[in-house]
Design an enzyme around this catalytic site. Structure first.
Site, PDB file in Angstrom:
ATOM      1  N   GLN A  60       0.708  -1.089  -0.135  1.00 45.28           N
ATOM      2  CA  GLN A  60       0.186  -0.094  -0.156  1.00 45.28           C
ATOM      3  C   GLN A  60       0.945   1.231  -0.085  1.00 45.28           C
ATOM      4  OE1 GLN A  60      -3.120   0.444  -0.235  1.00 45.28           O
ATOM      5  NE2 GLN A  60      -4.488  -1.686   0.284  1.00 45.28           N
ATOM      6  N   CYS A 118     -10.934  -0.459  -3.252  1.00 41.39           N
ATOM      7  CA  CYS A 118     -10.287   0.956  -3.877  1.00 41.39           C
ATOM      8  C   CYS A 118     -11.075   1.629  -5.014  1.00 41.39           C
ATOM      9  CB  CYS A 118      -8.765   0.396  -4.540  1.00 41.39           C
ATOM     10  SG  CYS A 118      -8.716  -0.628  -5.841  1.00 41.39           S
TER      11      CYS A 118
END
Length: 459
Positions: free
Chosen positions: A286, A411
């Protein structure tokens, strides 16, 4: 065909909303116009550029009445650079707008108007958060330029500073820009497929401070290699890994298949909470380490593990969420289609002395049924798919085997909403959705959704 507005017309409009990519939306007799650089509530003069059947595009000419949420962007290349879309909107208002965008798709696509969408969890300091930068090089008018691509193009916006990446990345791209010509190293030209240096990639581990630098080259032979390595070490004394990636293909894909270690280790170590991870040049990790901890803690909270559950983590990557879950679960099974990521996940489990995980490479929709056929029963399913959402076959697999709880990390709110509707129709109920701001000043927002199985739908 007649429209409410015509191409090249100049008109005054009021902005009503923002699109998912941060453009303002105005409506003229119900006909939507998209205008970059505008904010809800603003009255603006625009020049209509293009009219399609259902919508059109216009250019901002003048702001007549600005929004009270408008701020002066601190970045000198905003909005020309395509990296950020919302620097002209105050951070507090960005969070409000992102929650609104999630609420909208929950209502419109998921058909779930009663499901709570909480306020977005934002950052105390929403700058310098990116732990990875991918920086292209080019030469323009006999001068090396570097920076980031203009939105929807491959034209580099030349800059020495990016306020959402690390200072180390700024320092390296600036130093190399001025040293390459002195060393006689040519930058890559994607039109002619000539030149040498294609990209600079900089990764920094937030907790340990370790830095990896990757130089993407068109050839294996790297002239002035030793000089470049020395310059990087002088510029960044905390660099622990310098890699060369060889990409010979005539493509806009950044990295090729061959990795060569030029200095130090071929991985850097970072921590999320008290869990350590080895990160290679290719590892998916991430981008925002501060918010990653927030995101994963939210997933853990929704899983609400007691130590007796067997969990499956689809799209497990290098095992980041899996290892978080493993500390509170009986067993965790991770599946990921990329074999190298699975090898990384196994190594990360060993690094943390975690023994209650099993990782396997392959499509989740094939591996999970195989595990069930072997007699495994899963209490909780965690999914963290790419922007396109869950594979249709994986959704079918979920609805066939029906784990009692699903934690969906997303996302892309639009594909999350689409998948929630499918799961709801199959017997699940969405309890709540928590948005998390992983990318301040961009239009992106991540979400964690909590679903429970409430009934078995009739086949």
């Amino acid at each position: 065909m007649s429209f409410a507005v015509n191409k090249n017309e100049k008109i005054r409009v009021t902005i009503e909303d923002l699109t998912h990519d941060g453009a303002g939306v105005a409506k003229v007799e119900g006909y939507p116009l998209f205008i970059q650089g505008t904010l809800p509530g603003e009255t603006v003069d625009i020049h209509v550029l293009k009219t399609l059947k259902k919508y059109g595009f216009a250019k901002l000419l003048n702001i007549v009445e600005p929004s009270s949420s408008r701020v002066t962007p601190p970045c000198h290349v905003f909005p020309t650079c395509g990296g950020c879309q919302l620097q002209h909107l105050s951070y507090e208002s960005q969070l409000i707008q992102k929650r609104k965008s999630v609420r909208d798709v929950m209502d419109r696509i998921a058909k779930l108007p009663d499901v709570p969408v909480h306020e977005v969890k934002g950052m105390d300091d929403p700058w310098r958060y990116r732990n990875k930068s991918q920086i292209p090089f080019d030469t323009e008018n006999d001068r090396v330029i570097t920076g980031f691509y203009k939105a929807r193009t491959h034209h580099i916006v030349d800059t020495d500073v990016c306020l959402i990446q690390t200072k180390e990345a700024d320092e390296l791209m600036t130093m190399l820009k001025y040293k390459l010509q002195q060393l006689g190293i040519e930058t890559y030209d994607e039109h002619t497929h000539k030149g040498m240096l294609r990209h600079l990639i900089v990764r920094k581990a937030r907790q340990t401070g370790q830095v990896m630098v990757v130089l993407v080259t068109r050839h294996r032979k790297f002239p002035q290699k030793d000089a470049v390595v020395e310059l990087i070490q002088q510029q960044l004394p905390n660099v622990t890994s310098i890699m060369q990636n060889v990409n010979t293909a005539n493509t806009n894909v950044i990295m090729g298949n061959e990795m060569i270690t030029l200095y130090g280790a071929d991985v850097i170590i970072d921590r999320i909470g008290d869990t350590e991870f080895e990160i290679s040049a290719r590892s998916f990790y991430q981008i925002n380490p501060v918010q990653t901890e927030v995101l994963y803690q939210q997933a853990l909270d929704y899983a609400n593990l007691t130590g007796n559950e067997t969990v499956v983590d689809a799209y497990c990557g290098i095992g980041t969420i899996s290892l978080f879950l493993a500390k509170q679960a009986k067993e965790v099974y991770g599946v990921e289609i990329v074999p190298q990521a699975i090898e990384d996940a196994k190594r990360n489990a060993e690094l943390n002395n975690i023994t209650n995980t099993r990782f396997e490479a392959g499509p989740a929709e094939e591996i999970i049924p195989k595990w069930y056929a072997q007699g495994k029963q899963f209490d909780v399913l965690v999914v963290d798919p790419p922007r396109k959402g869950c594979d249709e076959k994986l959704l079918e697999t979920i609805l066939t085997y029906k784990p009692k709880k699903i934690v969906y990390v997303s996302c892309n709110p639009g594909t999350l909403a689409r998948d929630l509707r499918i799961l709801e129709d199959g017997g699940y109920r969405t309890k709540e959705v928590q948005p998390v701001d992983m990318f301040p000043h961009s239009s992106h927002v991540e979400c964690v959704a909590w679903l429970e199985l409430t009934y078995v739908a009739q086949q």
